[in-house]
Design a protein around this motif. Sequence first.
Motif, short mmCIF file in Angstrom:
data_model
loop_
_atom_site.label_atom_id
_atom_site.label_comp_id
_atom_site.label_asym_id
_atom_site.label_seq_id
_atom_site.Cartn_x
_atom_site.Cartn_y
_atom_site.Cartn_z
N ALA A 70 8.78 -12.14 39.84
CA ALA A 70 7.47 -12.21 39.20
C ALA A 70 6.37 -12.44 40.22
CB ALA A 70 7.47 -13.34 38.16
N SER A 74 3.98 -6.63 41.08
CA SER A 74 2.91 -6.45 40.10
C SER A 74 3.49 -5.93 38.79
CB SER A 74 1.87 -5.48 40.64
OG SER A 74 2.45 -4.22 40.90
N ASP A 75 2.68 -5.91 37.74
CA ASP A 75 3.18 -5.49 36.43
C ASP A 75 3.62 -4.04 36.40
OD1 ASP A 75 2.74 -8.00 35.51
OD2 ASP A 75 0.93 -7.54 34.36
N ASN A 419 12.03 -10.24 24.75
CA ASN A 419 10.80 -10.94 25.17
C ASN A 419 10.58 -12.19 24.34
OD1 ASN A 419 8.56 -11.46 26.68
ND2 ASN A 419 7.22 -10.02 25.59
N VAL A 421 9.67 -15.53 24.36
CA VAL A 421 8.97 -16.43 25.28
C VAL A 421 9.48 -17.86 25.16
CG1 VAL A 421 6.73 -17.42 25.87
CG2 VAL A 421 6.91 -14.99 25.30
N THR A 425 11.32 -19.83 28.20
CA THR A 425 10.79 -21.09 28.72
C THR A 425 11.85 -22.18 28.70
OG1 THR A 425 8.59 -20.48 27.90
CG2 THR A 425 8.97 -22.80 28.44
N GLN A 430 10.38 -17.45 33.88
CA GLN A 430 8.97 -17.15 33.66
C GLN A 430 8.82 -15.93 32.75
OE1 GLN A 430 8.13 -17.71 38.21
NE2 GLN A 430 6.17 -17.58 37.15
N ASP A 432 6.29 -14.15 32.24
CA ASP A 432 5.42 -13.11 32.79
C ASP A 432 6.15 -12.15 33.72
OD1 ASP A 432 5.85 -14.86 34.85
OD2 ASP A 432 3.74 -15.28 35.27
#
Length: 561
Positions: A70, A74-75, A419, A421, A425, A430, A432
């Motif tokens: 991450a 980059s994305d 995904n 979240v 967590t 992460q 992201d």
Amino acid sequence: MEVSQEQAAARTPRRAAWLVVPRRRTYPGARSWVPVALGLLALAPIALAAVQALRASRGHFLLDYWHVLAKTTSDDGTLSFGALFSYHLDQPFAMPSVLFWLDAKVLGGDNRALTVLTVLLLCATVLMLRAMVPASVGRVKRTSLTLLFAFLLLSSHLGELWLQGTNGVSWVPALSLSVLALLFVHRGRFWSACVAAVLACACFGVAFPVWPALALVCWLAGERTWRVVGLLVAGVVVLGSWWVTKPAGPQSLATTALDPDGRLAVVGAALGSLWTVDVAEIAVIAGGAAGAVALLAIGTSIRRRAGGSAESTRPDAGWIGLLAYSLGLALLLALGRTTSAVPGGNVALISRYAIVTALCTSAVAAILVLRRPAWPARYVAVGAVAVALATHAIGGGKLAAAERNYAPLEVVAVALRVNAVEALTALQIQPDVVPAARALGAYPFTDEFTLGCGSYELGSSIDLGGVPAQASQGVVDTPVTGGALLSGWASIQGAAAECVLVVDATGTVRGGGVVGLPRPDVQAPGVAGGPVGWRAVAEPGAAALQVLVRRDGSFYSLPTS
């Protein structure tokens, strides 16, 4: 007066026939099978480690891999070169960061690629250590030491390094390059050693102690003074630059307290952790003995060098340098790992730190053989085999513990795919990193992703009408909420579930997870403490969910506690 042969024979006292030992004839190659047998035995730990590496999990489950990915990606999946020079765990991490990115970009984020790379690097390190043993010691002794190096550096005790490639690539490249630098300087290739040391420091902070070790080797070998001083200055510059630029505050898992007892215990544990599975005190005691032998060997070489020429200290200078490097690693760990309530426990009981013991023990064994040339080869061979097999047998328990600890983390793949979240967590991943991983096409964002439940994947449908109201034994320990980390246990007629799925009210599969986890807290009759645990994750926002487990082709519903 001249004596005839007959008279001389008559005057010579005769020995009893049973005292006469016939002179054994030796034939070329008569004992060549001994080094061959030792060499074949040395392949055993390599083969076992390679098999374990190839059978490791497809995906990456440790938080370090995803954290680094991450930070450096980059994305859209492109590599951020500036981020390569930032710190991970308060230490340089440039080369492992590149390997993580290449693994995700080129190989689809395959954990097995890095586990195999780790085994290959350790094999190369074994060959480097063999190259430091002079051929003059003889084939049997040299092969015996090689066998010992292989069993120590690829001990099952170190299985953590090739079960999850994140651990291996974080540690092993820096250690292998440090050993390469010591090999180079041992052979008088000063500048090659400097290049290897610089590359090692770009991998991880465990390479920092190599600079004073290289300086010690140069001095013992009688190299020019400016080289010794230059290496010491380089070490100070590297360490000072790191100290000035590292993130503020204590290192990861470090304490700012003086704690001399705790730090001394960590030094001992680092040098002796290869000799225990779950008793830290044994590691501390064994490490204390190893440290004493190491200091005695280093002190003897320094005294000889100070009292005369370098001729007496040059042959084993590289091994003395390896001992110094091992002690430096133990001291570094003592600075950063002193938070455990058990003396030395957070080092003695962690698999990967046993590599410090392996390097130290290898150096001690080589120095003993080099300094005792009168030792019969058969004694060296028997001793090497005994130590090798003993350490490998002890490590079996540590390998099993590492496998048990990693098994629950396999649910990370499902959490990333949907995904989730909240679940990510909870797993310390992460969230992201998902866009970058998806753009790179890294597992679990590949066609290889599976819930491991036959033909049932995300979006599949199950006819809930034929599902029994509940399994014979089992329960969901957590609220069944989309996006959260779910857990529980299940037993169908005394057997563990084969897979677990999470479905909504229409029977659509909205998630899944991992089964076969140990649950020592479960005391149900017939399944007490067995591998009946499971973990699962469902898509965020999914409602009216229920957990199904499968056994022998049939699904069973689990109630919520």
